[in-house]
Design an enzyme around this catalytic site. Sequence first.
Site, PDB file in Angstrom:
ATOM      1  N   CYS A  51     -16.779 -18.034 -19.678  1.00 56.94           N
ATOM      2  CA  CYS A  51     -18.395 -18.245 -19.506  1.00 56.94           C
ATOM      3  C   CYS A  51     -18.705 -17.058 -18.925  1.00 56.94           C
ATOM      4  O   CYS A  51     -18.700 -15.889 -19.481  1.00 56.94           O
ATOM      5  CB  CYS A  51     -18.417 -19.607 -18.750  1.00 56.94           C
ATOM      6  SG  CYS A  51     -20.046 -20.183 -18.728  1.00 56.94           S
ATOM      7  N   HIS A  98     -15.140 -23.673 -21.604  1.00 54.28           N
ATOM      8  CA  HIS A  98     -14.461 -23.761 -20.485  1.00 54.28           C
ATOM      9  C   HIS A  98     -13.239 -24.504 -20.543  1.00 54.28           C
ATOM     10  O   HIS A  98     -12.854 -25.885 -20.553  1.00 54.28           O
ATOM     11  CB  HIS A  98     -15.088 -24.621 -19.336  1.00 54.28           C
ATOM     12  CG  HIS A  98     -16.219 -23.860 -18.864  1.00 54.28           C
ATOM     13  ND1 HIS A  98     -16.212 -23.234 -17.755  1.00 54.28           N
ATOM     14  CD2 HIS A  98     -17.632 -23.805 -19.346  1.00 54.28           C
ATOM     15  CE1 HIS A  98     -17.502 -22.546 -17.303  1.00 54.28           C
ATOM     16  NE2 HIS A  98     -18.277 -23.115 -18.484  1.00 54.28           N
ATOM     17  N   GLU A 158     -10.729 -24.742 -18.608  1.00 54.50           N
ATOM     18  CA  GLU A 158     -10.174 -25.411 -17.247  1.00 54.50           C
ATOM     19  C   GLU A 158     -10.966 -26.960 -16.995  1.00 54.50           C
ATOM     20  O   GLU A 158     -10.548 -27.443 -16.157  1.00 54.50           O
ATOM     21  CB  GLU A 158     -10.591 -24.439 -15.963  1.00 54.50           C
ATOM     22  CG  GLU A 158     -11.907 -24.402 -15.623  1.00 54.50           C
ATOM     23  CD  GLU A 158     -13.024 -23.780 -16.354  1.00 54.50           C
ATOM     24  OE1 GLU A 158     -12.636 -23.092 -17.605  1.00 54.50           O
ATOM     25  OE2 GLU A 158     -14.134 -23.559 -16.118  1.00 54.50           O
TER      26      GLU A 158
END
Lengths: 716, 225
Positions: free
Chosen positions: B85, B202, B204
Site C-alpha cells: 500500500c 494488504h 497482512e
Amino acid sequence: MSLADSDRELVVSELDREPTRAEAALFENLWSEHCAYRSSRPLLSAFDSEGERVVVGPGDDAAVVALDGETYITLGIESHNHPSYVDPFDGAATGVGGIVRDTLSMGAYPIALADSLYFGEFDDEHSKYLFEGVVEGISHYGNCIGVPTVAGSVDFHTDYEGNPLVNVACVGLTTEERLVTAEAQEPGNKLVLVGNATGRDGLGGASFASEDLAEDAETEDRPAVQVGDPYAEKLLIEANEQLVDEDLIESARDLGAAGLGGASSEMVAKADLGAHIELDRVHQREPNMNALEILLAESQERMCYEVEPDNVERVREIAERFDLGCSVIGEVTEGNYVCTVEESASGERETVVDVDAYFLGEGAPMNDLESEVPPEPEPDLPDADLTDAFDAVVSSPNTASKRWVYRQYDHEVGVRTSVGPGDDAAIMAVREAEQGLALSTGGAPNWTDAAPYEGARAVALENATNIAAKGATPLAAVDCLNGGNPEKPDVYGGFTGIVDGLAEMCETLSTPVVGGNVSLYNDSVAGPIPPTPTLAMVGAKDGYDAPPLSVAADGDLLLVGDRGLAADDVRLGGSEYLAQFDGSDRFPALPDDPAALIETLAAVADEDATLAVHDVSHGGLAVALAEMVTADAGLEVSLPGDDPAGTLFHEQPGRALIQTDSPAAVRDAFDGVAPVVELGTATDGGRLVIDAGDRTIETDAATIRERRATIERDLE
Amino acid sequence: MTVSIVRFGGSNCDRDAERALAHLGIDAEIVWHEDGLPADVTGVVLPGGFSYGDYLRAGAMAARSPIMTEVREAAADGVPVLGVCNGAQVGCESGLTEGAFTTNESARFQCEHVSLRVERADTPWTAAYEEGEIIEIPIAHGEGRYEITDDRLAELEDEGRILFRYCDENGDPTPKANPNGSKHAVAGILGDRDSVAVLMPHPERATLPDVGPTDGQGILRGLER
C-alpha cells in the site's frame, strides 16, 4: 455572544472585582451550554452510570470499563454539529480528532471509531453536499490516523436541513496499569503542552456551539471552525503511547472546547488544586498572539500532560522524536488558577487570570427551563399498494445500503475487525482478553420525533438487539444527546423525553450509561432538529465469530420478539412507511421483558444450529428480509395476521429474524420470554417471495441490490 | 536476525504487519526510520499508512528519507523487500520498482475485499500459490491506480515482472473487477530482482484466521528465512 449579565454579576461577586478580558472570555466559554451543560445537567441524573465493571464513569475525557481484571476499554462520544454545517470536511474531521485524543488522555490506544450522521432529505442538494463533505472528512482523518471506522448510522430527515448532526464515538484499549485520568495529582508537577503549535484557529468554538445557527453561519462563523492535521494526530497517538509505556504521565487532558484554558483549568479543578501557567511559553504558530487568543484557541492535535519535574526532559525527547512541539507551560499549585504573560516592554509578568479553578469549572448556574410534553399523534394510516410500499421503503435513503459511506472508511486497519460495517454490529477481536467486543451506534429520528420518550427507549433496545444478534451481551453505553433550542418549552419537553427514555431502557437492560455528550441549540431558521439521542453501545462475547446476517440456502426462518403481532396491536408510528406515504400512528409498545429477550437472543445467536441472525428495525420486516437474501440463497415466507402492511413495515425494536436448523430449540429458549413466529424457509437461488394472503410480493437479490443502491447510484 | 518493518511518521500498518508475521512465526520488529536498519536485517517491510501525511505526493517524502538508501542497498544485496500500500507507493517513488500508484479512478478512498490473479508462482512471494490462482485480499487506498508508459508496461510484462492483477471470480482482469482503474489491472509488481515486490492490497490483513480470510499468508512467507 458575550458573558450574560447575570453570570457577570456572579463572577464579580465571587472575585470581588471586575473580571479581566481573559477571565470574562474564559467564563463565557467554560460556562457555555456546550461546556457546562447548564440546561441538561439537571436531567442527566436520570442515568445509571454505575456497574461492577465500570472503572471510570462520566466526567473524565472518556469512560473506562473492565473487560477482565486486567484489560480495560475506553468509550467516548462527541458531537461536532455546528462546525460540520459551516465546513463539513474540516468540521467532521476535527470531530474524529477530538474524540481520539479523549481516548489518548486515558492512556489508551484507539482501536475503533463509529459515527452517526444526520442530514436533511437526501434529494436536497445542500444536504447532499454536507453529507459528501462530512463523509470525506471522516474518511480522510480516520484513515490517515490508522483507526478503523467500523460502525455507525446515517439518517435523512427534513428537520436536519439547517443543522446536520455529526456524532463520533471512539473505543480505546488500555490496562489497569496504563490507565491515566484527567485529575491533576500533585502540586509542583509540571504542565507540559505537546503537539501542534497554537494559532488563531477555532476561537470561541465552545460558545459558537452553544447558540442557534444563524442564517449567515457558513460565512460568519468560519473562524470558529478548526482545521485538522491527521498526520500530527498520528504522531501524537504514537508519542502518547510511548509516554504511557514509559510511565511518564501523571494526568492528561486533550485540548478541545475552550482550548488550553479549558483543559488546564479542568485538570486542576477536578483535584481542587490550582495552576500557574505562563502563556508566553506556549509554542505558537503565529506572531503577536495575545493572552486571550493563546488561552482560548482551539488549534487541534494538542495534549496537556501533568509530568513530574524529573521526567520533563524525557517527555521533551519523546516529543522531539515524533517531530511534535513541546513546551513546559507551568505547574500545578495549591492556589488559584493563574495565568501570566511577560510584558514585552517592561519584562515584568502581568497576571491576566486569577480565579478559583473549581468555581471556573463548576460554578456555572444551572438553567431551570420550562418544558412541555409533545402530544401523541392520532392514527391516520395511508392506503398504499403493498408492492409499491415494499419498493419505496427498501429503496429509501434511510434504509438503503450505506456501502457508499463505509467503503470510504478504512474499517480493517488494526487487524481486529472480525465483523465490519454493513452488519447489525461490528465485532472487534480483543485478543488481550480473548473477547469479542461488539459495537453498535445509532439513533432514529423518525422514532424520537414521533414519540421522544418511547422512541428513545426504542433506540436503546435497538442498539442492544444489534449487539445480541451477533451473540454478544451489552456491557456499557455512552450517549450523545442532540436537541434544539432548550429555551423553547416544546423542544425542551422533547429533549427531556429522550433523556428519560434512554435512561429507563438502559437501566432495564442493566447497561450503565458511563458517559456522553450533550449538544443543544441545534436550531436554525429552518426550526429545531428532532430530539436525537445517539447511543454507542458495546457488548462482549467469548471469541470473535458471529452468525452472518445473510441466510444460507437451507433452514427455517423464525421471527422472535414481535410483541405487536402477538398482541394484535401493530403500530406504525415512527416508521419509514409512514414517512414515505404520509400518515401517523402511535409508537409501537415495546416487549414486556427486554432484558430477558436480549439475553436469550445473544445465547441463541451463538448456538451451532443457528445459521443466520438479523435484527429487525428500520424499515421493519420488509427491509430485514430484503437484506438477508443473496444471489445464492433466497427466502419464501408467509406473513401471519390480516394486516400485511402493518406486519411488514412496523418498526418495533427488540425483534430478530433467526435462521436455524433447530426451530424447536429456538422456541424452547424463548418460551416465556418473547413470542416466536415461524415465517418460512430458505431456498436455493436469490428469490424473495412474501405471501401476504391475497397478495404476493416477489423479487430477487439482484433487484433488491439495485433498489438498495440509492445512495451510491446518485453519488458515483 | 529479524525482518525490519520500517515505521515512518504516519505509517499505520506497521503493528499489523508485526502481528501477522508473528502469527506465521517470522521474527520481525518495527524500526523507526531515523534509527536505520540493523546490520543483520533478513528482510524489509515498507508498511501501509500515510507516511508524512501523504503531503506532497503519497510516498514521495518517505522515499527521500535516509533509511531508503539503506533499503535500496539491502535490496541490491538480495535481502527481500516487500512494499504494501503506502509502502508500494514509497517503493515506486524510491526507484525500487517502476511506475507509480496514483489517485483512484473513483477519486475516493476504497476499502473492500478484491480478487487477485497470481501471475507468477515462481517467486518468493507466490511460492505458496499456483500460477493463475485467484486469492482474496483486502484493499484500502485512495491512490492505488497503477500508471506507467505503455511501452514500459509491455516490457515489464515480457520480463514477467507483473506479480498480481485484479480479476473477477473467473480470473479475468475485467474493468469491473479493477477497483481503481490500474493499467492492465496491475495490483503488484516485482523490482529488478524477484526478491523485491510491491503491491497495493494488504496481505497482512488476510493472514490472521480469527478475523477473516488467510490468503495473504503466502505473500508474507516470502520474508521467511
